[in-house]
Design an enzyme around this catalytic site. Structure first.
Site, short mmCIF file in Angstrom:
data_model
loop_
_atom_site.label_atom_id
_atom_site.label_comp_id
_atom_site.label_asym_id
_atom_site.label_seq_id
_atom_site.Cartn_x
_atom_site.Cartn_y
_atom_site.Cartn_z
N HIS A 198 -15.06 -1.90 8.51
CA HIS A 198 -14.22 -1.51 7.39
C HIS A 198 -14.24 -2.52 6.27
CE1 HIS A 198 -12.80 1.68 9.90
NE2 HIS A 198 -12.43 0.82 10.82
N LYS A 205 0.83 -1.21 0.00
CA LYS A 205 0.00 0.00 0.00
C LYS A 205 0.86 1.27 0.00
CE LYS A 205 -3.26 -2.97 0.36
NZ LYS A 205 -3.73 -3.54 -0.90
N ARG A 242 -6.04 -7.95 -8.24
CA ARG A 242 -6.70 -9.26 -8.36
C ARG A 242 -8.16 -9.00 -8.66
NH1 ARG A 242 -9.88 -8.27 -3.95
NH2 ARG A 242 -8.77 -7.36 -2.19
#
Lengths: 169, 510, 510, 169
Positions: free
Chosen positions: B246, B127, B303
């Site tokens: 989340h 990330k 993906r």
């Protein structure tokens, strides 16, 4: 052939009577000072189709001892239902929640963090321990207000389903 | 065409191994079967009777149930692919799907990995590096750290710089795992540790970083497809703002807030980010959009996404088939101007969890299953009646996807489909979706990632119409009247979930 | 929109009664539920536990199982509509759906009939008059009688005039019932009597007429929609050439033989025929197309067709919802130029019948049901696991509908979906569809109404790969090893279908 | 725990032996001079998931007496399977089809038309009677070549399931 049965049902903490007289596809139910006529069909051991005043309901019932779980039109209900004989013995035994209650693991997992120590005061609904299961961390809460009487596990400990984690008094 | 395909098998893979389980393995098997490609499933011990094992042409054991010993065992997966003569592997999502070691090992073994190359995956999968890449591509990012956090003190310092509230997120993360919301400095320490531990458990990598928490943003992501010849298109957006813990639970497209102009700008940005790392195959670029409709790059998922079906419904493009064709080396068969969006689609993720108890997982045996169907309804499921939902993996049971000619028809259809969906034996979040679809804010399309926190309290999904309660009571009595005395029964199958329920009492806060 | 709909209930029906059963009743309930309209089901004794009864909001008994005493009992249906305060009735297909008395009685009772008016129905429902109407509208018709046949001699005379082979057809007919193929004069007499008797049983009307039999024609029909303000559109064609016993079993759109130009001409002709009788609501104009691509008006069905879903799949228009809106008095919300066709759709009609034994009906209890789902698959079903398919009605179980971006994807997807479909306990024609989809002529799109007669022989749908047979043998032994001695078992549920099978031996010709 | 069973199975008119030795999830099968190893899981009383040399098969089996109906990967098979004891008595009883055979109604319906009379010669597979059921007319065929010995019904007669319509000898 007609079968008649009587039961006690707990609704909003009051035990009410229900009696049911039925053939293989029609039932007369007396309940809360009303008579209901139910046209029913058995779909399987645990499933019924009900027609009550023309309204169609699909029902699934799973029962264990005094506890029936009913799903009707997709909405779930937990119902306490006993026959009168058991009802007597139940009244005499006395079921209440004033004693110590343990918080136990709902499934195998790992204790990630303890949020309380022995002797801490807790409120009902307060988080007391975090366990990790199914790849998620989940906070378990105290079922009642009181004091932590015992902590039975330590952090990072693996626990089995049903294992007591701590006791609230 | 089909006949000629059969006669000329060299124009597609000979056999495809799916390195995953549950609904996504089933989804990939379906695509492969439609293309005439034989499939190989892999399974852990508790998945021996999983739907993916039953549906595949072949199936081989990976190892014991814990994912570290099965679905995360890369060596074993390569070994099975080789011994079963599979010439391609589809990773699905989760597990090893974003581990660059996977495409690397496939390459070494001469097996085609259905996904991006290792270097693009490495760059976008991390990330922190992905944020750097986006910045370089001149795409705005959410303010935060551009390097992994060293320790709590550093985290606290940076959080103070960019201002609370902040999010701590797993660098290797995805799916909300290893993510923690931190509102005040005092919460940072335990959130930091929890995020690290969860990240480590989920991804085998405890690195975390920090981002400014945007106030009530929308989560909007763009699907992209790219071939190895430099052609890339985006297939429009998916709005995934409805999240619990989340994690996305309802997704839809088009987004109710989207305009053609914004779609063009965000789509361009998505393609720019993906191009910056030479991306190939299917991927998703995620953005947060604030109340001024300014968007910020969030991360890229290298993906297939869980929510890919809603894009399929509005574009008519089968993303898994496209993945397979792109991996085989075909050119993209269409350009950006050929992508058309028809109508509206929505997905609800059906989980084995209790919406009245903090969405706590609820594994166990499925005693009765009625799945919805009919016009505009698609059920991408990984379960069947009698299946025992294992405790070891993500509790996703199925994805209910509907299409309608506009958002209004889609919502009516979703409500209808939810009313037909019956899963008994375990708790599911089905009642929760009925609640969501009744909310004025949802109906009006006013979505944000804190929608559930702001609007939902546990009792909400359980409003019992009194007449239904009377019916339920009578049904319980009717059922009991067919049995002997109440202590004389209780089959083994009935017991397990209900005993489990009983034990969970300690956790209930009704 | 949904919320405002709820607050303003006067813009749609208050309650809808569905005067039908099985999959079509379920289909209509689904549309009504999506629009927020409460539904009333009606049922005969053997349908008390029918899926439509379980799914509707309300359900009322019509009478005993035979359709003459239940689903054809018009008085009783009107009575139930009135007592349950339904302000609209949907007739489905079959039963009373094409009986002009039905809309007439609804009108008198102040109930809205969801379909055309009585006069249009009368004019187009009577096949003989419909042919006259088409002629007047200058649309070509198949050569034959323009009046009902008086007797066998007249039939023979006319047959000689137009030349053998001919078809004898019920004037009130539809669905292949009361239809007979006559190749030589010698066959005419018994065919005439059989058609009359079957017509009488199915429609309560024994009138028959005669048509020239076209050699290997295609059956191509056009869906039309019309409001009461004179607006009418067609939604393109459906090719329904694959028929057994003169009844459609596979339908698809677009037709593999269709061109844009021919679609425009045939669509225009369909609208002309329907306009000629002031048609309103949904209807279908059927044509035969010969090898020169000349088309002939065949008949008009003044109701929803069984195969309507394939049109829904390619146009995105929900035909049942449109029917309800048109019946309510809304204007058509789109014009001909707004109708767009996307991709390709196909339907297989799953019947309880034995494809190895002349498609003989096979009612009984469904012991196991696994329905297909996933991308592009729609299952319009009227059954569930445990349901006992009654002997009194048409043996249609469900309709498997798939969509693909082109015919090739559609065929691959249909094969995949068929491989997932499992119905055990009764015989079905599932193996037959697998056979059809493997035929070169079908794959190439060379379809005709005599496709099955020309290509199919009973053994064809039963080619057992030898290794599968070995597996089956071992499975039987494995299953037996879990039981006691073979004469000590056999549950009641197991017995009924197998005993029936045993009795059917006399009819087998393997 | 290991269970061993032996059966006789009729394949192409020849009775073959099959033996099976199994635990709760693995079976060794000897059949046609081959050994098979089957990894199996029981899905329900009548359903299994099989893995044989890695190939996955979904199987449903319904058994009545000596007759097993097996559906494997959607393909149906009718299998005659008996245990050795019954096999002996069956051989001694002798099952053959040389006697009279009756054609019976597969479901309730109505006789629409008789295509033969008593004394007629018929071929196996020849249509002998038309009945109407489920709104369709269906032709029933002779199960064997021979002579019509008896016609038990007349045209337009209602018949029940299993009722004998005519006898072929």
């Amino acid at each position: 052939m007609t079968t008649t049965s009587h039961f006690k049902i707990l609704i909003n903490n009051v035990w009410e009577s229900i009696s049911i007289q039925r053939t293989t596809n029609l039932a007369q139910v007396s309940f809360r000072e009303r008579q209901w006529c139910i046209d029913f069909g058995k779909l399987s051991e645990n499933e019924f189709s009900l027609l009550v005043d023309g309204r169609s309901h699909d029902v699934t019932v799973h029962r264990l001892d005094d506890h029936s779980h009913v799903t009707i039109d997709g909405v779930g209900f937990d119902i306490s239902l006993v026959d009168p004989k058991r009802f007597q013995s139940r009244l005499m035994r006395g079921d209440d929640a004033s004693g110590p209650v343990s918080v136990s693991a709902p499934m195998p997992g790992k204790v990630v963090r303890l949020l309380v120590q022995e002797g801490d005061s807790v409120q009902a609904g307060q988080g007391v321990v975090v366990i990790e299961a199914m790849k998620m961390q989940n906070e378990l809460r105290s079922p009642k207000s009181g004091k932590i009487e015992e902590v039975c596990v330590s952090e990072n400990q693996a626990v089995n389903a049903g294992e007591s984690l701590l006791v609230v008094k | 065409m089909l006949a000629s395909l059969r006669r000329n098998p060299v124009n597609m893979f000979e056999k495809l191994l799916i390195a995953n389980r549950g609904e996504i393995a089933v989804r990939v098997i379906r695509a492969a079967r439609e293309m005439g490609i034989p499939t190989v499933a892999v399974y852990s011990d508790c998945d021996r009777l999983g739907l993916h094992v039953r549906m595949a042409d072949e199936a081989y054991r990976l190892g014991p149930s814990p994912s570290t010993e099965s679905y995360l065992n890369l060596e074993r997966i390569i070994e099975i692919a080789q011994s079963s003569h599979a010439d391609a592997i589809h990773p699905g999502y989760g597990f090893l799907s974003e581990n660059p070691e996977f495409p690397r090992r496939c390459l070494a073994a001469g097996i085609c990995f259905v996904g991006p190359g290792a270097s693009a995956m490495q760059r976008m999968g991390g990330k922190v590096e992905a944020r750097k890449t986006a910045l370089e591509a001149k795409v705005p990012i959410v303010p935060g750290t551009e390097v992994p956090l060293q320790d709590e003190e550093q985290a606290l310092r940076i959080a103070h710089q960019i201002g609370f509230p902040v999010l701590i997120k797993a660098a290797a993360g995805g799916g909300g795992k290893g993510m923690r919301y931190v509102e005040t400095p005092g919460q940072l320490s335990s959130a930091f540790r929890d995020a690290q531990s969860e990240a480590n458990a989920a991804f085998g990598d405890s690195e975390v970083y920090l981002e400014k928490y945007l106030n009530s943003p929308r989560h909007i992501e763009f699907q992209i497809l790219a071939d190895r010849y430099g052609n890339m298109v985006h297939l429009g957006e998916r709005e995934c703002s409805i999240q619990r813990r989340h994690q996305k639970v309802v997704e839809e497209c088009p987004s109710p807030m989207m305009t053609d102009e914004l779609r063009r700008r965000m789509g361009d940005a998505a393609v720019k980010v993906a191009s910056a790392c030479g991306y190939e195959n299917a991927g998703t670029v995620e953005f947060l959009v604030d109340s001024e409709n300014d968007f910020y790059f969030l991360e890229m998922n290298t993906r297939l996404q869980v929510e890919h079906p809603i894009t399929e419904m509005v574009t008519g493009i089968d993303l898994v088939k496209e993945q397979l064709k792109l991996a085989w080396g075909e050119k993209l068969s269409f350009g950006q101007q050929d992508v058309q969006w028809q109508g509206s689609a929505m997905e609800c993720r059906i989980y084995a969890e209790d919406p009245q108890n903090d969405f706590f997982p609820s594994p166990g045996r499925i005693l009765r299953l009625n799945s919805p169907s009919g016009p505009g309804v698609r059920d991408d499921s990984g379960i069947y009646e009698g299946w025992n939902v294992p405790i070891y993996y993500d509790p996703l049971l199925s994805k209910l996807i509907v299409w309608g000619k506009d958002r209004n028809e889609t919502m009516g259809r979703m409500k209808r489909a939810l009313s037909e969906y019956q899963i008994s034996g375990i708790k599911t979040n089905l009642p929760f979706f009925k609640w969501i679809l009744a909310q004025e804010a949802f109906i009006a399309g006013r979505l944000s990632t804190d929608f559930i926190e702001r609007h939902y309290s546990p009792g909400d999904s359980k409003k019992d119409p009194p007449v239904l309660q009377d019916m339920a009571v009578m049904a319980a009595a009717l059922h009991a009247s067919f049995q002997g005395p109440s202590n004389a029964r209780g089959t083994k199958e009935d017991e397990s979930p209900w005993k489990l329920r009983g034990r969970m009492n300690g956790m209930r806060n009704r």
